[in-house]
Design a protein around this motif. Sequence first.
Motif, PDB file in Angstrom:
ATOM      1  N   PRO A  81       0.903   3.868  22.249  1.00 28.98           N
ATOM      2  CA  PRO A  81       0.554   4.248  20.866  1.00 28.98           C
ATOM      3  C   PRO A  81       0.924   3.451  20.491  1.00 28.98           C
ATOM      4  O   PRO A  81       0.920   3.033  19.421  1.00 28.98           O
ATOM      5  N   LEU A  82       2.253   2.848  21.150  1.00 31.26           N
ATOM      6  CA  LEU A  82       2.941   1.737  19.955  1.00 31.26           C
ATOM      7  C   LEU A  82       1.860   0.590  19.570  1.00 31.26           C
ATOM      8  O   LEU A  82       1.651  -0.003  18.785  1.00 31.26           O
ATOM      9  N   ALA A  88      -2.327   0.012  13.484  1.00 28.57           N
ATOM     10  CA  ALA A  88      -2.254  -0.079  12.334  1.00 28.57           C
ATOM     11  C   ALA A  88      -1.758  -0.198  10.984  1.00 28.57           C
ATOM     12  O   ALA A  88      -2.376  -1.027   9.869  1.00 28.57           O
ATOM     13  N   PHE A  89      -0.607  -0.905  10.948  1.00 28.79           N
ATOM     14  CA  PHE A  89       0.454  -1.534  10.345  1.00 28.79           C
ATOM     15  C   PHE A  89       0.270  -2.954  10.064  1.00 28.79           C
ATOM     16  O   PHE A  89      -0.221  -3.102   9.298  1.00 28.79           O
ATOM     17  N   GLY A  90      -0.590  -3.824  10.708  1.00 26.91           N
ATOM     18  CA  GLY A  90      -1.385  -4.267  10.693  1.00 26.91           C
ATOM     19  C   GLY A  90      -2.256  -4.614   9.149  1.00 26.91           C
ATOM     20  O   GLY A  90      -2.788  -5.001   8.718  1.00 26.91           O
ATOM     21  N   ALA A  91      -3.263  -3.670   9.902  1.00 20.50           N
ATOM     22  CA  ALA A  91      -4.619  -3.491   8.585  1.00 20.50           C
ATOM     23  C   ALA A  91      -3.835  -3.240   7.859  1.00 20.50           C
ATOM     24  O   ALA A  91      -4.729  -3.385   6.566  1.00 20.50           O
ATOM     25  N   GLY A  92      -2.870  -1.963   7.466  1.00 20.35           N
ATOM     26  CA  GLY A  92      -2.464  -2.158   6.153  1.00 20.35           C
ATOM     27  C   GLY A  92      -1.855  -2.733   5.373  1.00 20.35           C
ATOM     28  O   GLY A  92      -2.248  -2.620   4.022  1.00 20.35           O
ATOM     29  N   LEU A  93      -1.348  -3.578   6.457  1.00 18.13           N
ATOM     30  CA  LEU A  93      -0.472  -4.787   5.296  1.00 18.13           C
ATOM     31  C   LEU A  93      -2.182  -5.861   4.673  1.00 18.13           C
ATOM     32  O   LEU A  93      -1.441  -6.919   3.721  1.00 18.13           O
ATOM     33  N   VAL A  94      -2.847  -5.724   5.343  1.00 17.48           N
ATOM     34  CA  VAL A  94      -3.999  -6.713   5.243  1.00 17.48           C
ATOM     35  C   VAL A  94      -4.253  -6.426   4.193  1.00 17.48           C
ATOM     36  O   VAL A  94      -5.499  -6.658   2.894  1.00 17.48           O
ATOM     37  N   LEU A  95      -4.869  -4.464   4.346  1.00 17.61           N
ATOM     38  CA  LEU A  95      -5.917  -3.876   3.402  1.00 17.61           C
ATOM     39  C   LEU A  95      -4.563  -3.974   1.703  1.00 17.61           C
ATOM     40  O   LEU A  95      -5.165  -4.134   1.100  1.00 17.61           O
ATOM     41  N   ALA A  96      -3.525  -4.303   2.023  1.00 18.56           N
ATOM     42  CA  ALA A  96      -2.393  -4.546   0.646  1.00 18.56           C
ATOM     43  C   ALA A  96      -2.644  -5.675   0.500  1.00 18.56           C
ATOM     44  O   ALA A  96      -2.401  -6.095  -0.780  1.00 18.56           O
ATOM     45  N   MET A  97      -2.854  -6.684   1.248  1.00 18.48           N
ATOM     46  CA  MET A  97      -2.349  -8.051   0.822  1.00 18.48           C
ATOM     47  C   MET A  97      -3.846  -8.848  -0.249  1.00 18.48           C
ATOM     48  O   MET A  97      -4.582  -8.994  -1.431  1.00 18.48           O
ATOM     49  N   MET A  98      -4.752  -7.605   0.636  1.00 17.91           N
ATOM     50  CA  MET A  98      -6.617  -7.549  -0.275  1.00 17.91           C
ATOM     51  C   MET A  98      -6.776  -7.141  -1.629  1.00 17.91           C
ATOM     52  O   MET A  98      -7.105  -7.745  -2.301  1.00 17.91           O
ATOM     53  N   ARG A  99      -5.921  -6.412  -1.599  1.00 16.36           N
ATOM     54  CA  ARG A  99      -5.841  -5.701  -2.561  1.00 16.36           C
ATOM     55  C   ARG A  99      -5.155  -6.288  -3.913  1.00 16.36           C
ATOM     56  O   ARG A  99      -5.365  -5.692  -4.930  1.00 16.36           O
TER      57      ARG A  99
END
Length: 101
Positions: A81-82, A88-99
């Motif tokens: 789970p960790l 998930a956190f890393g993917a969200g961070l990358v998507l936010a940066m791309m956006r």
Amino acid sequence: MNTKTATSTALKSEINDDVDALKSDITALRNDLREVVKDMRSLASVRAQQGVEKGAELARKAGTEMEEAKDAVETRIRENPLTAIGIAFGAGLVLAMMRRN
């Protein structure tokens, strides 16, 4: 004059025979063309049905594979789970940066 009339009558008879033969040939061609069109429609219908069946089979396979992949991901998340939260956190961070760009 009599010879001209006989020749003219013979020519008319030959022409009428040729016209009748042509009419008969045209009728036969029409019937053959109708049969060809009917056969083409049947073939197209069969091919379309085969395509529909193949598409349905591929959709079922894709659904099964998606279900298996979902189960595999759920199993991995339950086992780690960790790690899943980190990914998930890393993917969200990358998507936010791309956006932002």
